[in-house]
Design an enzyme around this catalytic site. Structure first.
Site, PDB file in Angstrom:
ATOM      1  N   SER A  87      -8.149 -10.942   2.188  1.00 41.96           N
ATOM      2  CA  SER A  87      -9.464 -11.402   1.749  1.00 41.96           C
ATOM      3  C   SER A  87      -9.935 -12.619   2.536  1.00 41.96           C
ATOM      4  O   SER A  87      -9.130 -13.389   3.067  1.00 41.96           O
ATOM      5  CB  SER A  87      -9.419 -11.779   0.268  1.00 41.96           C
ATOM      6  OG  SER A  87      -8.973 -10.700  -0.507  1.00 41.96           O
TER       7      SER A  87
HETATM    8  N1  SAH Z   1      -3.804 -10.064  -1.672  1.00 42.21           N
HETATM    9  C1  SAH Z   1      -3.671  -9.525  -0.327  1.00 42.21           C
HETATM   10  C2  SAH Z   1      -4.850  -8.699   0.105  1.00 42.21           C
HETATM   11  C3  SAH Z   1      -4.829  -7.448  -0.581  1.00 42.21           C
HETATM   12  S1  SAH Z   1      -5.699  -6.081   0.079  1.00 42.21           S
HETATM   13  C4  SAH Z   1      -3.412 -10.594   0.693  1.00 42.21           C
HETATM   14  O1  SAH Z   1      -3.366 -11.781   0.352  1.00 42.21           O
HETATM   15  O2  SAH Z   1      -3.230 -10.245   1.856  1.00 42.21           O
HETATM   16  C5  SAH Z   1      -5.342  -5.011  -1.277  1.00 42.21           C
HETATM   17  C6  SAH Z   1      -3.945  -4.486  -1.300  1.00 42.21           C
HETATM   18  O3  SAH Z   1      -3.797  -3.743  -2.497  1.00 42.21           O
HETATM   19  C7  SAH Z   1      -3.620  -3.543  -0.168  1.00 42.21           C
HETATM   20  O4  SAH Z   1      -2.497  -3.998   0.521  1.00 42.21           O
HETATM   21  C8  SAH Z   1      -3.360  -2.222  -0.867  1.00 42.21           C
HETATM   22  O5  SAH Z   1      -2.365  -1.434  -0.251  1.00 42.21           O
HETATM   23  C9  SAH Z   1      -2.923  -2.677  -2.244  1.00 42.21           C
HETATM   24  N2  SAH Z   1      -3.053  -1.699  -3.319  1.00 42.21           N
HETATM   25  C10 SAH Z   1      -3.990  -0.740  -3.493  1.00 42.21           C
HETATM   26  N3  SAH Z   1      -3.774  -0.057  -4.628  1.00 42.21           N
HETATM   27  C11 SAH Z   1      -2.669  -0.589  -5.194  1.00 42.21           C
HETATM   28  C12 SAH Z   1      -1.920  -0.313  -6.389  1.00 42.21           C
HETATM   29  N4  SAH Z   1      -2.266   0.661  -7.232  1.00 42.21           N
HETATM   30  N5  SAH Z   1      -0.841  -1.062  -6.649  1.00 42.21           N
HETATM   31  C13 SAH Z   1      -0.444  -2.061  -5.810  1.00 42.21           C
HETATM   32  N6  SAH Z   1      -1.093  -2.363  -4.673  1.00 42.21           N
HETATM   33  C14 SAH Z   1      -2.198  -1.647  -4.365  1.00 42.21           C
END
Ligand code: SAH
Length: 236
Positions: A87
């Site tokens: 993000s």
């Molecule tokens: N917080 C992260 C950015 C996240 S992007 C950072 O600091 O870099 C969103 C993430 O959520 C992605 O890596 C994606 O693979 C994950 N994601 C999507 N659906 C999910 C689920 N059901 N459970 C866990 N992770 C999930």
């Protein structure tokens, strides 16, 4: 004797290695980080001093892939592989501030991604539990967090929709991928008085960032801004 003189001959070579550049580079990133906080985060109204300090401290550039490292402190999200993104710094600060973390808080994060947000949470809370559905991302985040010494973060590979019931209840829950509705298991795993910040809405559409407080078993819900997150994927 001959080996020693060979080494001596090599000595001048070491002086050509720009040792100072290694430290220099870290200083440059620290400068960029300070500027990021001033121009993107303070300027947009984030006031919590602890959040500002942490944003100045955590080396965001070490959480992103090498090819985008120089953009790590810019005012936008960045690709981290597997179609996922880290993000924008302001959103990280905003969502972190919304949780009002205290030093002993148990925090659950859904969507580990690069591990950066987990590190920010770990600086402010007690124990952080983070779940990532894409295994290689979760493993890479684990390695980065280990390398930087974040021992109060546990990473699990799995579907975060279901939360982490064995570790519940949580004082705070942050979701960094967007489900269409607030997952019921996450509400159940939030402690009385606990807070959640979560983007809600359809994939590809503009979503609403929702701030939730659990009071007497009921949810006080506030829509705080429009956002665009990657969708919450579903596992088995
Ligand atoms: N917080 C992260 C950015 C996240 S992007 C950072 O600091 O870099 C969103 C993430 O959520 C992605 O890596 C994606 O693979 C994950 N994601 C999507 N659906 C999910 C689920 N059901 N459970 C866990 N992770 C999930």
């Amino acid at each position: 004797m001959r080996r020693i003189s060979a080494l001596l001959l090599l000595l001048p070579l070491f002086s050509f290695i720009p040792w100072h550049a290694f430290g220099q580079q870290q200083d440059d990133f620290a400068l960029l980080r300070n500027r990021m906080v001033r121009e993107q985060i303070l300027a947009r109204g984030i006031k919590d001093q602890r959040v500002l300090d942490v944003m100045r401290k955590v080396p965001r550039h070490l959480f992103v892939p090498q090819n985008v490292r120089t953009y790590a402190y810019n005012d936008y999200p960045l690709p981290i592989g597997y179609g996922q993104t880290i993000s924008q710094p302001y959103i990280v600060a905003f969502m972190t501030e919304a949780l009002h973390l205290k030093p002993n808080d148990r925090v659950l994060e859904i969507g580990t991604g690069s591990g950066y947000q987990a590190a920010v949470l770990a600086e402010l809370g007690g124990e952080v539990y983070t779940i990532e559905i894409i295994e290689p991302l979760g493993k890479r985040a684990r390695r980065t967090l280990d390398r930087l010494g974040y021992r109060n973060v546990q990473v699990k590979i799995g579907d975060g929709y279901k939360g982490w019931p064995e570790k519940a209840p949580f004082d705070a829950i942050m979701v960094t991928c967007a489900p269409e509705k607030v997952p019921e298991p996450l509400v159940d795993q939030l402690r009385e008085g606990g807070r959640m910040i979560i983007p809600v809405g359809r994939a590809g559409a503009v979503q609403k960032l929702v701030s939730i407080v659990k009071k007497k078993g009921k949810l006080e819900t506030k829509e705080v801004m429009y956002v665009r997150f990657v969708p919450m994927l579903r596992g088995d």
